[in-house]
Design a protein around this motif. Structure first.
Motif, PDB file in Angstrom:
ATOM      1  N   HIS A 177       0.847  -1.190   0.000  1.00 23.55           N
ATOM      2  CA  HIS A 177       0.000   0.000   0.000  1.00 23.55           C
ATOM      3  C   HIS A 177       0.884   1.243   0.000  1.00 23.55           C
ATOM      4  O   HIS A 177       1.567   1.529   1.003  1.00 23.55           O
ATOM      5  CB  HIS A 177      -0.899   0.026   1.245  1.00 23.55           C
ATOM      6  CG  HIS A 177      -1.839  -1.130   1.350  1.00 23.55           C
ATOM      7  ND1 HIS A 177      -3.172  -1.040   0.997  1.00 23.55           N
ATOM      8  CD2 HIS A 177      -1.645  -2.412   1.765  1.00 23.55           C
ATOM      9  CE1 HIS A 177      -3.760  -2.211   1.199  1.00 23.55           C
ATOM     10  NE2 HIS A 177      -2.852  -3.062   1.667  1.00 23.55           N
ATOM     11  N   PHE A 178       0.901   1.982  -1.107  1.00 21.58           N
ATOM     12  CA  PHE A 178       1.578   3.274  -1.112  1.00 21.58           C
ATOM     13  C   PHE A 178       0.802   4.228  -0.215  1.00 21.58           C
ATOM     14  O   PHE A 178      -0.430   4.252  -0.248  1.00 21.58           O
ATOM     15  CB  PHE A 178       1.674   3.839  -2.530  1.00 21.58           C
ATOM     16  CG  PHE A 178       2.374   2.928  -3.501  1.00 21.58           C
ATOM     17  CD1 PHE A 178       3.660   2.476  -3.242  1.00 21.58           C
ATOM     18  CD2 PHE A 178       1.754   2.526  -4.676  1.00 21.58           C
ATOM     19  CE1 PHE A 178       4.320   1.634  -4.133  1.00 21.58           C
ATOM     20  CE2 PHE A 178       2.396   1.693  -5.574  1.00 21.58           C
ATOM     21  CZ  PHE A 178       3.680   1.242  -5.301  1.00 21.58           C
ATOM     22  N   ASP A 179       1.525   5.017   0.567  1.00 22.05           N
ATOM     23  CA  ASP A 179       0.845   5.873   1.535  1.00 22.05           C
ATOM     24  C   ASP A 179       1.662   7.145   1.715  1.00 22.05           C
ATOM     25  O   ASP A 179       2.812   7.100   2.169  1.00 22.05           O
ATOM     26  CB  ASP A 179       0.706   5.140   2.877  1.00 22.05           C
ATOM     27  CG  ASP A 179      -0.303   5.783   3.796  1.00 22.05           C
ATOM     28  OD1 ASP A 179      -0.184   7.001   4.021  1.00 22.05           O
ATOM     29  OD2 ASP A 179      -1.199   5.073   4.288  1.00 22.05           O
ATOM     30  N   GLN A 222       5.459   5.496  15.526  1.00 24.92           N
ATOM     31  CA  GLN A 222       4.227   6.248  15.309  1.00 24.92           C
ATOM     32  C   GLN A 222       3.780   6.174  13.853  1.00 24.92           C
ATOM     33  O   GLN A 222       2.574   6.162  13.572  1.00 24.92           O
ATOM     34  CB  GLN A 222       4.423   7.710  15.737  1.00 24.92           C
ATOM     35  CG  GLN A 222       4.631   7.897  17.233  1.00 24.92           C
ATOM     36  CD  GLN A 222       3.486   7.316  18.052  1.00 24.92           C
ATOM     37  OE1 GLN A 222       2.317   7.532  17.731  1.00 24.92           O
ATOM     38  NE2 GLN A 222       3.832   6.581  19.111  1.00 24.92           N
ATOM     39  N   LEU A 223       4.747   6.139  12.930  1.00 30.98           N
ATOM     40  CA  LEU A 223       4.398   5.981  11.512  1.00 30.98           C
ATOM     41  C   LEU A 223       3.674   4.658  11.279  1.00 30.98           C
ATOM     42  O   LEU A 223       2.696   4.585  10.530  1.00 30.98           O
ATOM     43  CB  LEU A 223       5.658   6.044  10.642  1.00 30.98           C
ATOM     44  CG  LEU A 223       6.242   7.418  10.348  1.00 30.98           C
ATOM     45  CD1 LEU A 223       7.518   7.278   9.539  1.00 30.98           C
ATOM     46  CD2 LEU A 223       5.247   8.284   9.590  1.00 30.98           C
ATOM     47  N   PHE A 224       4.180   3.610  11.922  1.00 35.05           N
ATOM     48  CA  PHE A 224       3.537   2.300  11.814  1.00 35.05           C
ATOM     49  C   PHE A 224       2.111   2.365  12.357  1.00 35.05           C
ATOM     50  O   PHE A 224       1.162   1.909  11.707  1.00 35.05           O
ATOM     51  CB  PHE A 224       4.358   1.256  12.571  1.00 35.05           C
ATOM     52  CG  PHE A 224       3.712  -0.095  12.652  1.00 35.05           C
ATOM     53  CD1 PHE A 224       3.752  -0.967  11.577  1.00 35.05           C
ATOM     54  CD2 PHE A 224       3.052  -0.491  13.807  1.00 35.05           C
ATOM     55  CE1 PHE A 224       3.155  -2.218  11.649  1.00 35.05           C
ATOM     56  CE2 PHE A 224       2.450  -1.740  13.890  1.00 35.05           C
ATOM     57  CZ  PHE A 224       2.508  -2.601  12.800  1.00 35.05           C
ATOM     58  N   LYS A 225       1.951   2.935  13.536  1.00 37.05           N
ATOM     59  CA  LYS A 225       0.620   3.037  14.143  1.00 37.05           C
ATOM     60  C   LYS A 225      -0.302   3.909  13.283  1.00 37.05           C
ATOM     61  O   LYS A 225      -1.498   3.631  13.162  1.00 37.05           O
ATOM     62  CB  LYS A 225       0.735   3.607  15.548  1.00 37.05           C
ATOM     63  CG  LYS A 225       1.433   2.676  16.541  1.00 37.05           C
ATOM     64  CD  LYS A 225       1.529   3.304  17.918  1.00 37.05           C
ATOM     65  CE  LYS A 225       2.181   2.348  18.906  1.00 37.05           C
ATOM     66  NZ  LYS A 225       2.327   2.953  20.255  1.00 37.05           N
ATOM     67  N   GLN A 226       0.266   4.946  12.689  1.00 40.40           N
ATOM     68  CA  GLN A 226      -0.515   5.841  11.841  1.00 40.40           C
ATOM     69  C   GLN A 226      -1.019   5.112  10.599  1.00 40.40           C
ATOM     70  O   GLN A 226      -2.181   5.255  10.211  1.00 40.40           O
ATOM     71  CB  GLN A 226       0.373   7.018  11.427  1.00 40.40           C
ATOM     72  CG  GLN A 226      -0.313   8.104  10.621  1.00 40.40           C
ATOM     73  CD  GLN A 226       0.610   9.294  10.431  1.00 40.40           C
ATOM     74  OE1 GLN A 226       0.855  10.058  11.358  1.00 40.40           O
ATOM     75  NE2 GLN A 226       1.148   9.446   9.226  1.00 40.40           N
ATOM     76  N   PHE A 227      -0.141   4.286   9.984  1.00 40.45           N
ATOM     77  CA  PHE A 227      -0.559   3.501   8.818  1.00 40.45           C
ATOM     78  C   PHE A 227      -1.663   2.525   9.190  1.00 40.45           C
ATOM     79  O   PHE A 227      -2.700   2.435   8.512  1.00 40.45           O
ATOM     80  CB  PHE A 227       0.634   2.757   8.225  1.00 40.45           C
ATOM     81  CG  PHE A 227       0.247   1.705   7.212  1.00 40.45           C
ATOM     82  CD1 PHE A 227      -0.170   2.066   5.944  1.00 40.45           C
ATOM     83  CD2 PHE A 227       0.282   0.356   7.545  1.00 40.45           C
ATOM     84  CE1 PHE A 227      -0.541   1.107   5.008  1.00 40.45           C
ATOM     85  CE2 PHE A 227      -0.077  -0.618   6.617  1.00 40.45           C
ATOM     86  CZ  PHE A 227      -0.496  -0.238   5.351  1.00 40.45           C
ATOM     87  N   VAL A 228      -1.452   1.791  10.272  1.00 40.48           N
ATOM     88  CA  VAL A 228      -2.441   0.799  10.706  1.00 40.48           C
ATOM     89  C   VAL A 228      -3.761   1.470  11.057  1.00 40.48           C
ATOM     90  O   VAL A 228      -4.850   0.960  10.750  1.00 40.48           O
ATOM     91  CB  VAL A 228      -1.896   0.002  11.911  1.00 40.48           C
ATOM     92  CG1 VAL A 228      -2.987  -0.851  12.539  1.00 40.48           C
ATOM     93  CG2 VAL A 228      -0.731  -0.880  11.476  1.00 40.48           C
TER      94      VAL A 228
END
Length: 375
Positions: A177-179, A222-228
């Motif tokens: 998933h590009f984000d 936080q980037l990981f949590k933001q994506f999820v």
């Protein structure tokens, strides 16, 4: 017969060790850890990687027979988070396999071929201090990303879900998933890695490039949590999770221009040579193939100087053109609409969909994808 030290027993080191030992050389394979061992990674084993490990006598039926955990992959999903996506089926089979399982298979092949294994840590590039330059004719640096030039960072977590709570396609599909929240070239992924039982293990993660990460000014966790938290598919899966492990961070050494893979009698391979794909972060295929080709350089040469020259030549012949094409595609993606446009083209044109999906899977070289988009 040459005395060869291979420092690092990951896919690159085990591949080099296997081929050199099979050729009759005296090979010492070193690693800072004993086996079995874990390796923080996305766990994707591309179609190209499956083809590459066949040079070590490992075939798909061996994986299904010997691996305690694995997931066959038949679909490659590309999407812009919550906007547009396309899933392409491939006739050839890829896999997702936890690296603790995959690396063990390669290690056993190298040992069976005749490599001696030694637990030893080699810090930085102080080869002489460790006595390696005097004791060995050739030293192969396969220490992984710690010896390469780190230019990306990733984080992954394992989630466990009941089989009944996932659609059947999710068991066979690797999703990227590009984000934009992860930077221009950043992406998230959702990969199944163990699908044999009622409890399904998924590898969920994000990857960002350091130059973009520094501009984001946010902690990678936080980037990981933001994506999820923002990706609808990840959210749907998370609501069904019965167990999740804490996310772990790992660095990447992706391709760079003007790459030198030799330093005197030191030959760099795999991540130590920055051979990781600059678009997907997949490094297994090039790691294994670099081990094969560096063994060729040793076999065809009579002096350390000739070995170094031949390995640099083989690197440029077999790897550089495709890595440069990947870097060019990465540069195109600096425009915010490019990811959306690419997936839209895939949905409209089956030929482009097949080419792009097969490039992600490692079957079609990036320079062929660039050429195909012109017609």
């Amino acid at each position: 017969m040459a005395k060869v030290a291979i420092v690092g027993a990951g896919p690159a080191g085990c591949s080099a060790g296997y081929h050199l030992a099979k050729s009759g050389h005296d090979v010492t394979l070193m690693d800072k850890q004993g086996f079995p061992r874990d390796k923080v990674c996305g766990d994707g084993i591309s179609i190209e990687s499956i083809q590459a490990i066949s040079t070590m006598g490992i075939y798909p039926h061996d994986i299904q027979k010997l691996a305690s955990e694995y997931a066959p992959i038949h679909h490659f999903f590309l999407g812009v988070s919550n906007q547009i996506s396309h899933s392409e089926q491939t006739n050839l089979e890829a896999y997702c396999i936890p690296r603790a399982v995959f690396d063990q298979l390669l290690y056993e092949k190298a040992i069976d071929a005749g490599c001696r294994f030694l637990v030893q840590t080699v810090h930085k590039n102080n080869w002489h201090h460790h006595g390696l330059t005097d004791a060995f004719d050739t030293i192969i640096d396969a220490r992984g990303v710690s010896a390469g030039e780190v230019n990306a960072i990733a984080i992954r977590a394992y989630w466990t879900v009941q089989r009944q709570d996932l659609p059947e396609t999710a068991l066979l599909e690797a999703q990227i998933h590009f984000d934009r929240s992860l930077g221009v070239n950043g992406y998230g992924w959702i990969f199944p890695v163990s699908t044999q039982h009622d409890l399904i293990k998924l590898n969920v993660g994000v990857g960002v490039w350091l130059d973009e990460y520094q501009e984001l000014k946010i902690n990678v966790i936080q980037l990981f949590k933001q994506f999820v938290g923002s990706n609808k598919i990840a959210q749907q899966i998370l609501s069904k999770v019965v167990e999740q492990q804490s996310p772990k961070v790992f660095p990447l050494a992706t391709a760079k221009k003007g790459n030198r893979v030799t330093d005197g009698k030191i030959l760099k391979i795999g991540d130590a040579a920055n051979l990781t794909d600059p678009l997907t972060g997949e490094g297994i295929a090039n790691a294994i193939l670099s081990g094969f080709h560096v063994a060729q350089a040793v076999n065809m040469s009579r002096t350390p100087e000739a070995i170094a020259d031949n390995w640099q030549y083989l690197y440029e012949s077999h790897f550089e053109a495709d890595l440069r094409a990947g870097l060019r595609i990465k540069a195109f993606r600096k425009f915010s609409f490019m990811n959306y446009l690419l997936i839209w083209l895939m949905k409209q044109n089956p030929r482009i969909a097949r080419q792009v999906s097969h490039a992600v899977a490692g079957v079609v070289p990036y320079n062929e994808v660039l050429a195909s988009l012109k017609y």
